[in-house]
Design an enzyme around this catalytic site. Sequence first.
Site, short mmCIF file in Angstrom:
data_model
loop_
_atom_site.label_atom_id
_atom_site.label_comp_id
_atom_site.label_asym_id
_atom_site.label_seq_id
_atom_site.Cartn_x
_atom_site.Cartn_y
_atom_site.Cartn_z
CE LYS A 15 43.81 2.44 95.00
NZ LYS A 15 44.14 2.15 93.61
CB SER A 35 41.35 0.76 91.69
OG SER A 35 42.75 0.86 91.67
CB SER A 41 42.39 5.00 91.21
OG SER A 41 41.89 3.78 91.62
#
Length: 230
Positions: free
Chosen positions: A13, A10, A65
Site C-alpha cells: 500500500k 500490505s 490498511s
Amino acid sequence: GGEQRLPIASLTKLMTALVAAKHYHAATRVEISRAAILEDQDFGQLQVGDVFSVQDLLYPLLMESSNDAAAALAELMGREAFMDLMNLEARELDLANTRFVNPTGLDPASPTDPINYSTARDLAALAGYLAKEHPEIFQILSTKEHDLFTMTGEFHHTMKNTNELLSFEGWPTPIVGGKTGWTPLAKGCLVLVLQSPKDQGYLVNVVLGAEDRFSQMKTLVNWAYNSFTW
C-alpha cells in the site's frame, strides 16, 4: 539478506498510495463499489456507496490498511492501468526485485498464482523516497488516530493506526512513520522510518516474514542505534 524476494502483504500500500498521490487530484471523488467491498480480509468500515475524496481515502488505506480503500483507488482508473503504474513506478525507482499483481497485498487465491513481492532493500528505497518526496504520505503514516469524513462532511468513523510502535518512545530520534502488513504467506511485515541522529536524513528499517514484527523491529532498530557511529 536484503536482496531476498519475499511476499510483502500490505507494505504494497506504500506504492498504492504513491500512484494515487501522483496520478489523481487530492479532491477527486471516489465512490466505494460493491466490488471494492468484496476484497478479502478487510477490517475497515467502508460501506458500498460511501463517497470520499482521494486524499481522505489515503487515511484508511495507510492507517487501517484497508483493502477496500486500495481496491477503490485502483478501480478509479481501472485496475489494470493502476497495476501498470505501480510496476512502472517500481521500475523508475530502480526497484529491480519488486513486482505488483494487486493493489492490496492479499495472498493469491491459489498458491501457484503470482504474489506481490519485493526485497528489504527495495522497500527501504521506496520508503526513503516517499519520506523525502511525498511527506504528505508520511504525515498519514505517522498519525495514530484520525476521524474520517465523507465528501459531504458526515463523520464516518475514527481510525486507529495498525502500527503500535508509533507510540514507542524508547529511541533517541523520533519516528517519522511506518507501515504494517500481515498475510498467512507473507507473515509479519513492517517498515519503520526514523529521523536519523544529527538530522542526516532517515533511518529506514524493514522486517519481512516475521513471527512478531513489532518486537523484531525493536531489536533491529536498537541494533542500528548501537552499531553505528553517527
